[in-house]
Design an enzyme around this catalytic site. Structure first.
Site, PDB file in Angstrom:
ATOM      1  N   LEU A   1      31.859  41.226  49.007  1.00 12.95           N
ATOM      2  CA  LEU A   1      33.140  40.882  49.628  1.00 12.95           C
ATOM      3  C   LEU A   1      33.813  42.154  50.141  1.00 12.95           C
ATOM      4  O   LEU A   1      34.159  43.039  49.362  1.00 12.95           O
ATOM      5  CB  LEU A   1      34.050  40.180  48.619  1.00 12.95           C
ATOM      6  CG  LEU A   1      33.414  39.018  47.837  1.00 12.95           C
ATOM      7  CD1 LEU A   1      34.461  38.340  46.957  1.00 12.95           C
ATOM      8  CD2 LEU A   1      32.751  38.009  48.765  1.00 12.95           C
TER       9      LEU A   1
ATOM     10  N   ARG B   1      46.339  50.010  51.332  1.00 11.99           N
ATOM     11  CA  ARG B   1      46.776  51.162  50.537  1.00 11.99           C
ATOM     12  C   ARG B   1      46.053  52.462  50.896  1.00 11.99           C
ATOM     13  O   ARG B   1      46.440  53.542  50.478  1.00 11.99           O
ATOM     14  CB  ARG B   1      46.602  50.857  49.032  1.00 11.99           C
ATOM     15  CG  ARG B   1      47.645  49.902  48.505  1.00 11.99           C
ATOM     16  CD  ARG B   1      47.305  49.403  47.119  1.00 11.99           C
ATOM     17  NE  ARG B   1      46.290  48.347  47.146  1.00 11.99           N
ATOM     18  CZ  ARG B   1      45.718  47.819  46.055  1.00 11.99           C
ATOM     19  NH1 ARG B   1      46.047  48.271  44.860  1.00 11.99           N
ATOM     20  NH2 ARG B   1      44.829  46.864  46.161  1.00 11.99           N
TER      21      ARG B   1
HETATM   22  C1  UD1 Z   1      40.052  41.983  42.263  1.00 12.08           C
HETATM   23  C2  UD1 Z   1      40.030  40.871  41.195  1.00 12.08           C
HETATM   24  C3  UD1 Z   1      40.514  41.450  39.876  1.00 12.08           C
HETATM   25  C4  UD1 Z   1      39.657  42.619  39.480  1.00 12.08           C
HETATM   26  C5  UD1 Z   1      39.609  43.657  40.596  1.00 12.08           C
HETATM   27  C6  UD1 Z   1      38.566  44.707  40.257  1.00 12.08           C
HETATM   28  C7  UD1 Z   1      40.521  38.755  42.329  1.00 12.08           C
HETATM   29  C8  UD1 Z   1      41.534  37.744  42.619  1.00 12.08           C
HETATM   30  N1  UD1 Z   1      40.905  39.810  41.625  1.00 12.08           N
HETATM   31  O1  UD1 Z   1      41.387  42.393  42.448  1.00 12.08           O
HETATM   32  O2  UD1 Z   1      40.454  40.468  38.864  1.00 12.08           O
HETATM   33  O3  UD1 Z   1      40.126  43.212  38.293  1.00 12.08           O
HETATM   34  O4  UD1 Z   1      39.223  43.060  41.837  1.00 12.08           O
HETATM   35  O5  UD1 Z   1      38.541  45.738  41.200  1.00 12.08           O
HETATM   36  O6  UD1 Z   1      39.370  38.600  42.735  1.00 12.08           O
HETATM   37  N2  UD1 Z   1      38.275  40.529  49.732  1.00 12.08           N
HETATM   38  C9  UD1 Z   1      37.800  39.766  50.764  1.00 12.08           C
HETATM   39  N3  UD1 Z   1      38.589  38.773  51.250  1.00 12.08           N
HETATM   40  C10 UD1 Z   1      39.805  38.495  50.745  1.00 12.08           C
HETATM   41  C11 UD1 Z   1      40.278  39.275  49.686  1.00 12.08           C
HETATM   42  C12 UD1 Z   1      39.494  40.290  49.190  1.00 12.08           C
HETATM   43  O7  UD1 Z   1      36.699  39.976  51.249  1.00 12.08           O
HETATM   44  O8  UD1 Z   1      40.445  37.565  51.252  1.00 12.08           O
HETATM   45  C13 UD1 Z   1      37.432  41.597  49.195  1.00 12.08           C
HETATM   46  C14 UD1 Z   1      38.052  42.981  49.343  1.00 12.08           C
HETATM   47  O9  UD1 Z   1      37.621  43.585  50.542  1.00 12.08           O
HETATM   48  C15 UD1 Z   1      37.516  43.719  48.133  1.00 12.08           C
HETATM   49  C16 UD1 Z   1      37.289  42.621  47.105  1.00 12.08           C
HETATM   50  O10 UD1 Z   1      37.257  41.402  47.818  1.00 12.08           O
HETATM   51  O11 UD1 Z   1      36.282  44.375  48.406  1.00 12.08           O
HETATM   52  C17 UD1 Z   1      38.400  42.586  46.063  1.00 12.08           C
HETATM   53  O12 UD1 Z   1      39.627  42.426  46.726  1.00 12.08           O
HETATM   54  P1  UD1 Z   1      40.899  43.302  46.344  1.00 12.08           P
HETATM   55  O13 UD1 Z   1      42.008  42.920  47.209  1.00 12.08           O
HETATM   56  O14 UD1 Z   1      40.535  44.729  46.271  1.00 12.08           O
HETATM   57  O15 UD1 Z   1      41.155  42.687  44.888  1.00 12.08           O
HETATM   58  P2  UD1 Z   1      41.884  43.363  43.668  1.00 12.08           P
HETATM   59  O16 UD1 Z   1      43.333  43.166  43.790  1.00 12.08           O
HETATM   60  O17 UD1 Z   1      41.381  44.733  43.502  1.00 12.08           O
END
Ligand code: UD1
Ligand code: CA
Length: 479
Positions: free
Chosen positions: A16, A23
């Protein structure tokens, strides 16, 4: 290097990477920021590809063309799906799922694209546990001192996972939990399909959380198991530039430890930066403030002195390089380079060559035992064996329009401050006089002289500068 997905029936892997990375405060999408020469996404793809995935899906969003370009280069078989609008990790997982045909029962490994320190060993162990325990879902978790920002693992009475709660949605008490979600999971394919159809976006971010799929499966009485990662650094995510620097330092330490265990000496490993693509041999010694990048390979006994950068260089055994910047150079056995040398692409130094202070070499081959010790530019040149190039020699290779070649034979002596105006050939054993501008070929065994004859104007200072310190000095000692 990365294997092509699909070679055999490994897991399906979803990465993903559609988040905007706000940020990072950057024009560049987050997953294209680099940790030791490799983008975040490449680190993750490489680890995933080691599992020989049957399918590799990368979900991209912001600046998708840029991310696509990198992904298709490092993993040509990967499928790229676009998440038009950020809908959360659950939404991203769903569109990945909809883009491929996963046969029932194939485990699906899902991981975030921003965790560059994850290793294939850990991913494989997670997968093995998942399969052996016949879990519905297996979650990689970590115990960390400062869990702020991460989703917390809420355990049940029997120590299984009850659910995962996001930092923003957690109660005060839940925030105290120090076990966090790494964002690395393995799901049973049908259970993933089922659970994703049951999640919603009623949370602080208004997004579909993949983490909620875990709670859904648990409530349905399915087997969900947490696996605590051995070394928590593997799951550190990069969300801002500070975390990028932290991950870079941690990867540096991991790589340096590996090389020190393999017999490399580092005087100050905290200032040595080695890309994961570099290879070293036993008894290499590395001084402080060194960067080794790209496809650099270094044979045994090589000494890399302080403040040296080597990019895509091949260094043969026993060579030494100090305070120098070398890019795309081959440095022969027992050669010495520096201090303060600049070797550019296409430089080939044979055995025992010396390139000294303030010397720049480009697209040139220098034969065994030849020396360019001081203040010179050698470009588009071939030099034979045992030749010495005097200080401040320049191969004048550029006429303002085109570049031209210089060929210098064996055992030649080029006098100091010689301008060798290319195209030019200096025969074996030839000499040039210091200060010459050589525009014509010099045959073997000959001396090329190309300068005005000197004349002395006797008494000039005494007449024209009488009374000066110079004149007085001359008068005192008129010999
Ligand atoms: C996420 C997890 C959290 C975990 C953390 C670890 C969820 C809801 N939360 O939070 O439990 O502790 O990672 O690092 O999953 N992404 C997409 N599409 C979206 C949203 C996100 O592709 O619509 C991808 C982002 O690019 C990223 C990953 O998913 O690579 C995680 O998303 P991010 O927004 O970084 O989640 P965290 O708030 O870090
Ligand atoms: Ca993250």
């Amino acid at each position: 290097m990365s294997r092509t997905p699909g070679a055999s029936a490994g897991p399906a892997v979803f990465i993903l990477a559609a988040g905007e990375g706000t940020r990072m405060q950057s024009q560049l999408p987050k997953v294209l920021h680099k940790v030791l020469g490799r983008t975040l996404i490449e680190h993750v793809i490489d680890a995933a590809n080691d599992l020989n995935p049957s399918q590799l899906v990368v979900v991209v969003g912001a600046h998708r063309e840029l991310v696509e370009e990198v992904v298709s280069k490092v993993s040509p078989g990967a499928k790229i799906v676009v998440q038009e609008k950020r809908g959360g990790t659950g939404h991203a997982a769903r569109i990945a799922l909809e883009s491929v045909k996963v046969s029932a029962g194939t485990p699906i490994l899902i991981l975030a694209g921003d965790i560059p320190l994850i290793t294939s060993t850990t991913l494989q162990a997670l997968l093995d546990t998942h399969v052996a325990e016949q879990n519905s879902a297996t979650v990689l978790t970590a115990q960390i001192d400062d869990p702020e920002g991460y989703g917390r693992i809420v355990r049940d009475e029997t120590d299984g996972i009850l659910r995962i709660v996001e930092d923003r949605d957690a109660t005060e008490i839940e925030r105290e939990i120090t076990e966090i979600n790494s964002s690395v999971y393995v799901f049973h394919s049908t259970d993933l399909i089922d659970s994703l159809s049951k999640i919603n976006n009623k949370n602080a971010q208004g997004e579909e959380y993949l983490t909620d799929a875990i709670g859904v499966l648990q409530s349905a009485g399915k087997r969900v198991e947490p696996v605590i990662v051995e070394d928590f650094i593997e799951i550190l995510g990069v969300n801002d530039r500070f975390q990028l620097s932290e991950c870079t330092a941690l990867l540096r330490d991991r790589i340096n430890l590996h090389w020190m265990k393999s017999g490399v000496t580092m005087i100050d490993p905290t200032t040595v930066w080695i890309d994961p693509t570099v290879s070293l041999s036993q008894d290499v010694v590395i001084y402080p403030e060194v960067a080794l990048a790209g496809n650099t390979s270094i044979e045994s006994g090589v000494v890399i002195g302080a403040r040296t950068t080597l990019i895509n260089c091949e260094v043969k055994s026993g060579a030494s390089i100090r305070d120098s910047y070398c890019d795309g150079a081959q440095i022969g056995a027992d050669a010495t380079v520096g201090p303060f040398s600049y070797l550019r692409p296409g430089t080939v130094l044979e055995k025992g060559v010396k390139v000294g202070a303030y010397v720049e070499v480009k697209e040139s081959q220098i034969g065994a035992g030849s020396k360019v010790p001081h203040l010179s530019y050698i470009g588009d040149t071939t030099i034979g064996v045992g030749t010495n190039i005097g200080a401040a020699t320049v191969t004048v290779n550029y006429d303002g329009v085109e570049k031209h070649q210089t060929v210098i034979g064996d055992h030649v002596r080029i006098g100091s401050d010689t301008m060798l105006v290319a195209p030019l050939s200096i025969g074996d054993g030839a000499y040039t006089a210091a200060g010459s501008v050589i525009t014509d070929d010099v045959p073997a065994g000959s001396m090329g002289v190309g300068r005005a004859r000197q004349r002395n104007i006797l008494g000039w200072v005494l007449r024209k500068r009488s009374g000066s310190d110079s004149a007085r000095a001359a008068e005192k000692n008129p010999k």
